[in-house]
Design an enzyme around this catalytic site. Sequence first.
Site, PDB file in Angstrom:
ATOM      1  N   ASN A 184     -12.050  -1.563  -1.146  1.00 36.95           N
ATOM      2  CA  ASN A 184     -11.629  -2.047  -0.104  1.00 36.95           C
ATOM      3  C   ASN A 184     -12.385  -1.641   1.360  1.00 36.95           C
ATOM      4  OD1 ASN A 184      -8.891  -3.026   1.784  1.00 36.95           O
ATOM      5  ND2 ASN A 184      -9.229  -0.913   2.482  1.00 36.95           N
ATOM      6  N   GLU A 185     -12.465  -2.528   2.180  1.00 39.23           N
ATOM      7  CA  GLU A 185     -13.239  -2.492   3.349  1.00 39.23           C
ATOM      8  C   GLU A 185     -14.267  -1.415   3.229  1.00 39.23           C
ATOM      9  OE1 GLU A 185     -10.426  -1.770   6.746  1.00 39.23           O
ATOM     10  OE2 GLU A 185      -9.470  -3.679   6.291  1.00 39.23           O
TER      11      GLU A 185
ATOM     12  N   GLU B 287       0.651  -1.172  -0.077  1.00 40.56           N
ATOM     13  CA  GLU B 287       0.042  -0.038  -0.040  1.00 40.56           C
ATOM     14  C   GLU B 287       0.829   1.117  -0.006  1.00 40.56           C
ATOM     15  OE1 GLU B 287      -3.009   0.081   3.329  1.00 40.56           O
ATOM     16  OE2 GLU B 287      -3.905   1.835   2.316  1.00 40.56           O
TER      17      GLU B 287
ATOM     18  N   GLU C 180      -6.116  -9.196   3.588  1.00 40.33           N
ATOM     19  CA  GLU C 180      -5.049  -8.591   4.447  1.00 40.33           C
ATOM     20  C   GLU C 180      -5.329  -9.468   5.616  1.00 40.33           C
ATOM     21  OE1 GLU C 180      -6.209  -4.536   5.364  1.00 40.33           O
ATOM     22  OE2 GLU C 180      -6.574  -3.957   3.338  1.00 40.33           O
TER      23      GLU C 180
HETATM   24  O1  AHR Z   1      -3.229  -2.760   6.231  1.00 39.02           O
HETATM   25  C1  AHR Z   1      -3.414  -1.253   6.825  1.00 39.02           C
HETATM   26  C2  AHR Z   1      -4.805  -0.989   6.635  1.00 39.02           C
HETATM   27  O2  AHR Z   1      -5.636  -2.045   7.353  1.00 39.02           O
HETATM   28  C3  AHR Z   1      -5.362  -1.152   5.165  1.00 39.02           C
HETATM   29  O3  AHR Z   1      -5.149   0.244   4.456  1.00 39.02           O
HETATM   30  C4  AHR Z   1      -6.933  -1.279   5.315  1.00 39.02           C
HETATM   31  O4  AHR Z   1      -7.585  -1.686   4.501  1.00 39.02           O
HETATM   32  C5  AHR Z   1      -6.856  -1.922   6.673  1.00 39.02           C
HETATM   33  O5  AHR Z   1      -7.974  -1.445   7.771  1.00 39.02           O
END
Ligand code: AHR
Length: 520
Positions: free
Chosen positions: A197-198, A50, A325
């Site tokens: 994402n999330e 990231e 993740e």
């Molecule tokens: O990995 C760090 C963060 O954790 C990511 O950006 C997010 O998707 C998660 O909450």
Amino acid sequence: MGKFLQALCCAVFGISSSVAADAASPVQISIDASKPGATVNRNLFGQFAEHLGRGIYEGVWVGTDSNIPNTRGIRNDVVAALKALKVPNVRWPGGCFADEYHWKNGIGPRDRRPPTLNPNWGGVIEPNTFGTHEFMDFVQQIGADAYLSVNVGSGTPAEAADWLEYMTTAQPTALAKQRASNGHPEPYAVPMLGIGNESWGCGGSMTPDFYVSQLKMYARYARNYNPAVKMQRIAVGPDTADTSYTRAVMEAWKNKTWAWDIEGISLHYYTVVKWPPAFKATGFGETEYATLLQSTRRMEELLRTHGAIMDEFDPAKKIALIVDEWGAWLAPTPGSPEGFLEQQNSQRDAIIAALNINTFARHAERVRGANIAQMVNVLQAMIFTDQEKMLLTPTYHVFRMYVPFQDAKSLPIQVSAGEYKHGDITLPRVDAIAARDANGKTWLALANLDPANEASAHVNLAGGTAKRARGETLVAPRIDSVNTFDAPKTVVPKVFSAQASGGKLTLRLAPASVTVVSLE
Ligand code: AHR
């Protein structure tokens, strides 16, 4: 169920056996090499990179003018280290960052790209010097697939559709011509696409139903035009134990029309115990060790829970569960910049990595991808850099030792290990998986969780004999041992071998160790 049967069943499914075997009794392991099962998908060994802290800038990208040896701006030492892991895919550009990323800022001449903000991670300036072409160059250099995450939170279906057209079409469209003028006439391959994402959290706090509406549009319009690769579209799925997204996405998929489809759903689960992350990365004792191992073992329960819901809608297991993740999220390194998520990496983290990989492998029929968070300098990293210096972590070594499991066929294994107890925490003493590779070789991976006692494991190979075991073991002076730039080899794998004697093959597993061997 009788005690013996219960012990046998639980051992087969990898739950700690209730049959008592104290630290002095041998662990009994039986592998049936004649019954290969599901493939341990190589994508279970995926990485996550990231735009966060020093994960990309410095960790991967140093720029073409850097004194640090690089190829087109990408550091050579990191590329060489990752090549040894045979990284199957890299998820990029986030994470939370992905839902605020506008890909057009990251193409074209680098000196003309607009600086933007990275509000999620320290509020730093994002220079956009590492963009689409740099990422694709990076994955090509390490031999991995691209796993792109498109912006659903603050983007639009049109923006995502344009990105995919820009990257994958061979037709002379305006976007393809722009790609060519930016140095890549050939279409790129995008085998994995994350749709948001999330979205239940940093990706827009969307209700499951609202997300499903977005998903249908993105899954339709973010098209792959490159016929050379099939693209797996991965929907946002559950946060830890919350099943609302799992159910909503799977139900929508079951009732889908011809107009959209997905191939995967993601799960995020960190080994964290409670938020904000407070467990120390170094200088901890056995209580913290056992507590985090217990927390990581929750992955088993989560895969079962979400897997059961998926089975309701998809008994044929067409949709993959992708744990994109996972890893230990610890208290940040004292003095590190806020929001950079920097933490040391100890022998405990190596065991956490092995336990998670073993758990994924046990669910290989459904779990066909996973991405540890994160690849370099962030959270449970493989690699640390300090300007021109580079360091491999204990977790890196576990990933390297497990390479033979990539795309191997899992083998039924019974482990009668007894328990490792600390206070009111009870864990299996030894956790193990077995698999057969494409050359017919049988591989066994074992983690001895007991930090104080060696475990003797008797290995019995049904349908064959195990005369010898050869491989590597990762042991450390202490559970909190780490590698540092001053002492980079405190935790490194050592050669391991064992020879059968009296018809019995016994592996002596050091306390708190990870061992991977082939059986001959
Ligand atoms: O990995 C760090 C963060 O954790 C990511 O950006 C997010 O998707 C998660 O909450």
